[in-house]
Design a protein around this motif. Structure first.
Motif, PDB file in Angstrom:
ATOM      1  N   THR A  69      12.688 -98.264 -48.421  1.00  0.00           N
ATOM      2  CA  THR A  69      11.863 -97.165 -47.969  1.00  0.00           C
ATOM      3  C   THR A  69      12.052 -96.919 -46.490  1.00  0.00           C
ATOM      4  N   GLY A  70      11.461 -95.834 -46.002  1.00  0.00           N
ATOM      5  CA  GLY A  70      11.562 -95.483 -44.585  1.00  0.00           C
ATOM      6  C   GLY A  70      12.288 -94.184 -44.416  1.00  0.00           C
ATOM      7  N   GLY A  71      12.205 -93.623 -43.221  1.00  0.00           N
ATOM      8  CA  GLY A  71      12.904 -92.383 -42.936  1.00  0.00           C
ATOM      9  C   GLY A  71      11.977 -91.198 -42.993  1.00  0.00           C
ATOM     10  N   MET A  72      12.567 -90.020 -43.136  1.00  0.00           N
ATOM     11  CA  MET A  72      11.819 -88.772 -43.026  1.00  0.00           C
ATOM     12  C   MET A  72      11.059 -88.436 -44.300  1.00  0.00           C
ATOM     13  N   ASN A  73      10.095 -87.553 -44.169  1.00  0.00           N
ATOM     14  CA  ASN A  73       9.357 -87.043 -45.316  1.00  0.00           C
ATOM     15  C   ASN A  73      10.300 -86.158 -46.140  1.00  0.00           C
ATOM     16  N   PRO A  74      10.657 -86.525 -47.375  1.00  0.00           N
ATOM     17  CA  PRO A  74      11.651 -85.769 -48.135  1.00  0.00           C
ATOM     18  C   PRO A  74      11.201 -84.365 -48.478  1.00  0.00           C
ATOM     19  N   LEU A  75       9.917 -84.184 -48.753  1.00  0.00           N
ATOM     20  CA  LEU A  75       9.427 -82.856 -49.110  1.00  0.00           C
ATOM     21  C   LEU A  75       9.549 -81.901 -47.933  1.00  0.00           C
ATOM     22  N   HIS A  76       9.156 -82.358 -46.754  1.00  0.00           N
ATOM     23  CA  HIS A  76       9.216 -81.508 -45.570  1.00  0.00           C
ATOM     24  C   HIS A  76      10.648 -81.192 -45.211  1.00  0.00           C
ATOM     25  N   ASN A  77      11.519 -82.186 -45.258  1.00  0.00           N
ATOM     26  CA  ASN A  77      12.915 -81.979 -44.896  1.00  0.00           C
ATOM     27  C   ASN A  77      13.597 -81.025 -45.868  1.00  0.00           C
ATOM     28  N   ALA A  78      13.328 -81.160 -47.158  1.00  0.00           N
ATOM     29  CA  ALA A  78      13.931 -80.270 -48.154  1.00  0.00           C
ATOM     30  C   ALA A  78      13.468 -78.839 -47.950  1.00  0.00           C
ATOM     31  N   LEU A  79      12.215 -78.652 -47.582  1.00  0.00           N
ATOM     32  CA  LEU A  79      11.709 -77.305 -47.320  1.00  0.00           C
ATOM     33  C   LEU A  79      12.424 -76.695 -46.128  1.00  0.00           C
ATOM     34  N   ARG A  80      12.617 -77.486 -45.077  1.00  0.00           N
ATOM     35  CA  ARG A  80      13.323 -76.988 -43.902  1.00  0.00           C
ATOM     36  C   ARG A  80      14.749 -76.568 -44.252  1.00  0.00           C
ATOM     37  N   GLN A  81      15.414 -77.376 -45.078  1.00  0.00           N
ATOM     38  CA  GLN A  81      16.785 -77.057 -45.476  1.00  0.00           C
ATOM     39  C   GLN A  81      16.836 -75.734 -46.233  1.00  0.00           C
ATOM     40  N   ALA A  82      15.904 -75.548 -47.162  1.00  0.00           N
ATOM     41  CA  ALA A  82      15.878 -74.310 -47.948  1.00  0.00           C
ATOM     42  C   ALA A  82      15.587 -73.101 -47.070  1.00  0.00           C
ATOM     43  N   VAL A  83      14.623 -73.229 -46.170  1.00  0.00           N
ATOM     44  CA  VAL A  83      14.261 -72.122 -45.285  1.00  0.00           C
ATOM     45  C   VAL A  83      15.403 -71.809 -44.323  1.00  0.00           C
ATOM     46  N   PHE A  84      16.069 -72.849 -43.837  1.00  0.00           N
ATOM     47  CA  PHE A  84      17.197 -72.649 -42.922  1.00  0.00           C
ATOM     48  C   PHE A  84      18.300 -71.833 -43.594  1.00  0.00           C
TER      49      PHE A  84
END
Length: 257
Positions: free
Chosen positions: A37-52
């Motif tokens: 475990t550890g690292g970034m929030n996957p839900l938030h990061n995936a949303l950023r990728q989609a919006v980008f």
């Protein structure tokens, strides 16, 4: 396993972008299962990728039509862009639909950038890279139309850049492009090399090194992925970093530093 589940569930519930988000979320959990475990929030990061990605293709469409005509060179540029991303046929269709949506004269980009800023606005590197991609897009047909410049200034303002900052970035991108895919060692290119780094011949060695490190940090793969850039797009940022490296090497050679 999680990657496949994420794609299927995300696409079933939310369509293309849901599938894309599911891919990145599933990839995160696959890595987490493998490495802990550890690292970034996957839900938030995936949303950023989609919006980008959504913002990139809508903006490219808007920019291509800014002068009233979408040229073949601009279409080719977007095609090459999608090829570098390794998009599937289905995802390409969605990206093309977003491009066409942006190219519609009646389409208002205000909601697109409001969403981008709400999701990605605190990530300076993503804003920089988005603007760089759009400047490169504007130059795809070899011309920089006043309408394209006006749109880029407007987009830059939405991203939080004033005109002076935008013009400095545009000048740097223009000059960085002259070092693409080549080793330059002639003195005639030295002025362009300084401009590519946003410095001048009067800058000290320390100032030049600082500018170089700042630019290389801007395109660092781990930093970009951590802020939400899709992994497939990191290779494109790496190309920009190579141009900066060639320019810096030329300056180093001329100064013996």
């Amino acid at each position: 396993m999680f990657k496949l589940i994420g794609i299927v569930v995300g696409y079933f519930l939310f369509g293309f972008w849901g599938g894309l988000s599911g891919f990145f979320i599933g990839s995160f959990f696959d890595r987490m299962r493998a490495y802990g475990t550890g690292g970034m929030n996957p839900l938030h990061n995936a949303l950023r990728q989609a919006v980008f990605l959504e913002t990139v293709f809508i903006s490219m469409g808007k920019l291509a039509k800014a002068d009233g005509h979408v040229s073949q060179d601009e279409i080719d540029h977007v095609e090459q862009f999608m090829q570098k991303l390794g998009m599937s046929a289905e995802h390409r269709l969605r990206a093309i639909a977003l491009f066409k949506q942006g190219a519609d004269a009646a389409f208002d980009i205000t909601p697109t950038y409001a969403r981008f800023m709400s999701v990605c606005g605190h990530t300076r590197n993503l804003k920089d890279v988005l603007l760089v991609y759009l400047i490169v897009m504007a130059l795809a047909d070899g011309h920089f139309h006043p309408a394209e410049e006006a749109l880029l200034i407007d987009i830059a303002a939405r991203l939080g850049y004033d005109q002076a900052s935008f013009r400095q970035m545009m000048d740097m991108v223009l000059n960085q492009g002259r070092f693409a895919g080549q080793q330059v060692d002639h003195a005639a290119a030295l002025d362009d090399a300084y401009k590519a780094l946003g410095v001048s011949k009067d800058s000290t060695d320390a100032e030049i090194k600082r500018a170089y490190r700042k630019l290389m940090s801007q395109y660092h793969p781990d930093k970009l992925i951590g802020q939400g850039m899709p992994e497939d797009m990191v290779a494109m940022a790496t190309e920009q970093a190579k141009e900066i490296q060639v320019a810096y090497d030329l300056i180093k050679k001329s100064r013996n530093i």
